[in-house]
Design a protein around this motif. Sequence first.
Motif, PDB file in Angstrom:
ATOM      1  N   ALA A 193      -3.445   5.608   1.469  1.00 46.25           N
ATOM      2  CA  ALA A 193      -2.907   6.302   2.644  1.00 46.25           C
ATOM      3  C   ALA A 193      -3.358   7.742   2.549  1.00 46.25           C
ATOM      4  O   ALA A 193      -3.390   8.330   1.462  1.00 46.25           O
ATOM      5  CB  ALA A 193      -1.388   6.194   2.695  1.00 46.25           C
ATOM      6  N   ALA A 194      -3.723   8.299   3.689  1.00 51.38           N
ATOM      7  CA  ALA A 194      -4.204   9.673   3.711  1.00 51.38           C
ATOM      8  C   ALA A 194      -3.450  10.450   4.763  1.00 51.38           C
ATOM      9  O   ALA A 194      -2.995   9.892   5.771  1.00 51.38           O
ATOM     10  CB  ALA A 194      -5.703   9.708   3.988  1.00 51.38           C
ATOM     11  N   ALA A 201       0.832  -1.203   0.000  1.00 57.32           N
ATOM     12  CA  ALA A 201       0.000   0.000   0.000  1.00 57.32           C
ATOM     13  C   ALA A 201       0.865   1.251   0.000  1.00 57.32           C
ATOM     14  O   ALA A 201       2.031   1.229   0.407  1.00 57.32           O
ATOM     15  CB  ALA A 201      -0.922  -0.004   1.221  1.00 57.32           C
ATOM     16  N   PRO A 202       0.292   2.383  -0.423  1.00 56.23           N
ATOM     17  CA  PRO A 202       1.064   3.636  -0.452  1.00 56.23           C
ATOM     18  C   PRO A 202       1.443   4.095   0.951  1.00 56.23           C
ATOM     19  O   PRO A 202       0.805   3.764   1.949  1.00 56.23           O
ATOM     20  CB  PRO A 202       0.092   4.620  -1.103  1.00 56.23           C
ATOM     21  N   ALA A 203       2.510   4.892   0.993  1.00 55.05           N
ATOM     22  CA  ALA A 203       2.959   5.517   2.233  1.00 55.05           C
ATOM     23  C   ALA A 203       3.280   6.969   1.938  1.00 55.05           C
ATOM     24  O   ALA A 203       3.893   7.290   0.923  1.00 55.05           O
ATOM     25  CB  ALA A 203       4.174   4.790   2.795  1.00 55.05           C
ATOM     26  N   GLU A 214      -4.525  12.137  -0.421  1.00 56.17           N
ATOM     27  CA  GLU A 214      -4.763  10.703  -0.393  1.00 56.17           C
ATOM     28  C   GLU A 214      -4.028  10.056  -1.562  1.00 56.17           C
ATOM     29  O   GLU A 214      -4.165  10.472  -2.714  1.00 56.17           O
ATOM     30  CB  GLU A 214      -6.260  10.409  -0.484  1.00 56.17           C
ATOM     31  N   ALA A 215      -3.231   9.025  -1.204  1.00 51.97           N
ATOM     32  CA  ALA A 215      -2.506   8.241  -2.206  1.00 51.97           C
ATOM     33  C   ALA A 215      -3.193   6.889  -2.311  1.00 51.97           C
ATOM     34  O   ALA A 215      -3.456   6.239  -1.301  1.00 51.97           O
ATOM     35  CB  ALA A 215      -1.046   8.077  -1.803  1.00 51.97           C
ATOM     36  N   THR A 216      -3.439   6.425  -3.552  1.00 56.91           N
ATOM     37  CA  THR A 216      -4.203   5.205  -3.764  1.00 56.91           C
ATOM     38  C   THR A 216      -3.534   4.340  -4.814  1.00 56.91           C
ATOM     39  O   THR A 216      -3.042   4.850  -5.848  1.00 56.91           O
ATOM     40  CB  THR A 216      -5.623   5.546  -4.239  1.00 56.91           C
ATOM     41  N   ASN A 217      -3.466   3.013  -4.537  1.00 60.76           N
ATOM     42  CA  ASN A 217      -3.119   2.016  -5.543  1.00 60.76           C
ATOM     43  C   ASN A 217      -3.982   0.791  -5.267  1.00 60.76           C
ATOM     44  O   ASN A 217      -4.761   0.782  -4.299  1.00 60.76           O
ATOM     45  CB  ASN A 217      -1.616   1.722  -5.562  1.00 60.76           C
ATOM     46  N   VAL A 227      -1.868  10.329  -6.397  1.00 67.27           N
ATOM     47  CA  VAL A 227      -2.021  11.208  -5.236  1.00 67.27           C
ATOM     48  C   VAL A 227      -2.863  12.415  -5.651  1.00 67.27           C
ATOM     49  O   VAL A 227      -2.573  13.068  -6.660  1.00 67.27           O
ATOM     50  CB  VAL A 227      -0.662  11.664  -4.681  1.00 67.27           C
ATOM     51  N   ILE A 228      -3.916  12.712  -4.848  1.00 63.53           N
ATOM     52  CA  ILE A 228      -4.698  13.932  -5.025  1.00 63.53           C
ATOM     53  C   ILE A 228      -4.824  14.606  -3.667  1.00 63.53           C
ATOM     54  O   ILE A 228      -4.870  13.931  -2.634  1.00 63.53           O
ATOM     55  CB  ILE A 228      -6.086  13.666  -5.627  1.00 63.53           C
ATOM     56  N   CYS A 229      -4.842  15.950  -3.673  1.00 68.60           N
ATOM     57  CA  CYS A 229      -5.025  16.729  -2.449  1.00 68.60           C
ATOM     58  C   CYS A 229      -6.305  17.543  -2.594  1.00 68.60           C
ATOM     59  O   CYS A 229      -6.515  18.214  -3.616  1.00 68.60           O
ATOM     60  CB  CYS A 229      -3.831  17.652  -2.195  1.00 68.60           C
ATOM     61  N   MET A 230      -7.118  17.486  -1.568  1.00 68.76           N
ATOM     62  CA  MET A 230      -8.445  18.106  -1.623  1.00 68.76           C
ATOM     63  C   MET A 230      -8.722  18.795  -0.302  1.00 68.76           C
ATOM     64  O   MET A 230      -8.370  18.285   0.770  1.00 68.76           O
ATOM     65  CB  MET A 230      -9.494  17.012  -1.874  1.00 68.76           C
ATOM     66  N   ARG A 231      -9.344  19.961  -0.391  1.00 66.45           N
ATOM     67  CA  ARG A 231      -9.680  20.685   0.828  1.00 66.45           C
ATOM     68  C   ARG A 231     -10.753  19.936   1.594  1.00 66.45           C
ATOM     69  O   ARG A 231     -11.718  19.439   1.013  1.00 66.45           O
ATOM     70  CB  ARG A 231     -10.160  22.090   0.504  1.00 66.45           C
TER      71      ARG A 231
END
Length: 799
Positions: free
Chosen positions: A436-437, A365-367, A428-431, A399-403
């Motif tokens: 991981a958030a 998983a992402p870190a 949040e990073a996703t695979n 990876v996306i960053c959201m308010r």
Amino acid sequence: MPLPPWQRVGENFTLSCRVPGAGPRASLTLTLLRGAQELIRRSFAGEPPRARGAVLTATVLARREDHGANFSCRAELDLRPHGLGLFENSSAPRELRTFSLSPDPPRLTAPRLLEVGSERPVSCALDGLFPASEARVYLALGDQNLSPDVTLDGDALVATATATASAEQEGARQLVCNVTLGGEDRETRENVTIYSFPAPLLTLSEPSVSEGQLVTVTCTAVAQALVTLEGVPAAVPGQPAQLQLNATESDDRRNFFCDATLDVDGETLIKNRSAELRVLYAPRLDDSDCPRSWTWPEGPEQTLRCEARGNPEPSVHCARSDGGAVLALGLLGPITRALSGTYRCKAANDQGEAVKDVTLTVEYAPALDSVGCPERITWLEGTEASLSCVAHGVPPPDVICMRSGELAAVIEGLLLVTREHAGTYRCEATNPRGSAAKNVAITVEYGPRFEEPSCPSNWTWVEGSGHLFPCEVDGKPQPSVKCVGSGGATEGVLLPLAPPDPSPRAPRIPRVLAPGIYICNATNRHGSVAKTVVVSAESPPEMDESTCPSHQTWLEGAEASALACAARGRPSPGVLCSREGTPWPEQQRVSREDAGIYHCVATNAHGTDSRTVTVGVEYRPVVAELAASPPGGVRPGGNFTLTCRAEAWPPAQISWRAPPGALNIGLSSNNSTLSVAGAMGSHGGEYECAATNAHGRHARRITVRVAGPWLWVAVGGAAGGAALLAAGAGLAFYVQSTACKKGEYNVQEAESSGEAVCLNGAGGGAGGAAGAEGGPEAAGGAAESPAEGEVFAIQLTSA
């Protein structure tokens, strides 16, 4: 006479009692009884003297409650009229047994077919039985008695048993259920067919063969059965079914099925049998059992499997081509990213060998770490900045960053920073192996700025409120604020500011604050700004003893006025007073009922203050009561007491005026009582009681008579000879008057008995009339002269 062995409920039966030879019959009485209850009683009075013996018969309806009841007959021969006695005798009791049996046959539950060697439950039930416990049940299959277990439920009966079929009973048999009660029975019969049907026999020419060999499969059954092998039936019942095949890998562990069908009593029965064929063949490594590319998640323990087909079962070994790591196939172990790589797997058994290369990929998983994605970032308003986070993981994460809280507020590329960009962002990073958030706090700093709601230009300080000037300044980092007086009384004076957050070290609250103009300056590292503030001072209402005395005094009869209550405060408070418990009536003059507790409340825009005021009403004195004891005068040497009670506030001072020459007068501690012991003639005369306080004086008088052994005639307002003349006329009138009690008077007895006075005159009554204030008093009383007419009094005294 004997009763029937069983009697059906709801039908009549006959009770008969015979007393042979008893006589004379005219003296005989017979009684039929149910237990102790008399059913019928008959006397044979009037029969001939020589008549002997008797019979009594009754028809009785049988009831449920009569079951088990005893019936008897009692005979009485009454010879007492003949000088003998009463002779009695009773028959032996006869027990009656009643029953009720439903006309319906029993309900029989049983299988229609029963296989030899099997056991099946059967049951027989019948309702409407009474008494159900007396019923007898017979349950049999053919000549086999089934020995049922009987269960009772009120008037219902259920008998259950287990039927076992044997080879000797094969064929059609009858299942019989018979229920007997009260000499009657109900019976039901059902046909049961007992049959024998063994399972078919399935055989293989060789249970285990090598690939390509010929195999023969045969299925047989009993003569009457028709067999079917792999869906193909035999030609006729009783013949076997057979098939042949060349064994292949697909036939390994193949199950062959044989069905046998038999018709029994119109019902088709089916039994089957199966057999497995084992085929020996060389190993095969298929992608389904041993994929060329393995992907495993890192973390929890897993079991790695590379399975090969083959018979016997092949052994499989996987190792790296460079002689490195070996996979522990079939064992539970941890999966780490170090296991990633290409392995050669070999499968072998005694039929041959197979080889295959496989690739193992370990995903994780992402870190998000602090280097690639810091927790806190500071931007400056007006500059350009971007928010990007780098994550580690396999496969590479997105990876996306959201308010936070805004689904559409995704941060991408360069931004022109404004203070609205400050806040918490969730990156949040996703695979495929997880996500991981991380929360990233963006702080936007900017110079100070005053806002009117948070730092008003005009502020009113309320004395005693504990409030400090609220001046909160917008800015990052938080600006420091200082407000200093400008000109006049405020020159150089610091305006105490309310802290932005409550703290134990808050500024001291001033008792007095100078109103005027103050200049406030706010400063941080990005600049400074100034603002002018006008401060005014006000105060909440305040009442104390000087403005609203807690005790106030009014004078009864004075003109009514409001309470003397005022209050200090800015703006000037309004004061409202009300009486506790009762309304305050509108009236022109003060009365003593106005005394009590009043509640005064002062109010202005900054609050209220209240005081409780006790109002006392003072009034002039009035002598309410002046009385002598004893009330009818006193004999020489006797004692008397004068009591004076006055109403006044403040309490009145009591003073007395006695006749001249009156000695040995005693007064109580508050002067309310005057007493004389051993009265003499000098004590006779007029006494005056006066009550005095700060508001006036009031007096009343009373006359005390010290009487000798003669008759006194007192005439109000007269003296001298006129008094004697009036006394004589009064006595004559007393003797002749029909209004007085007739008869002779003994003077001494009348004195002691209290029957000494008879009055007559204009308005004359039993006790005289009360006069106006300050008038003379008669006969030792505190009454005053009447307004008109005359009062005649006769006083009888002893020597």
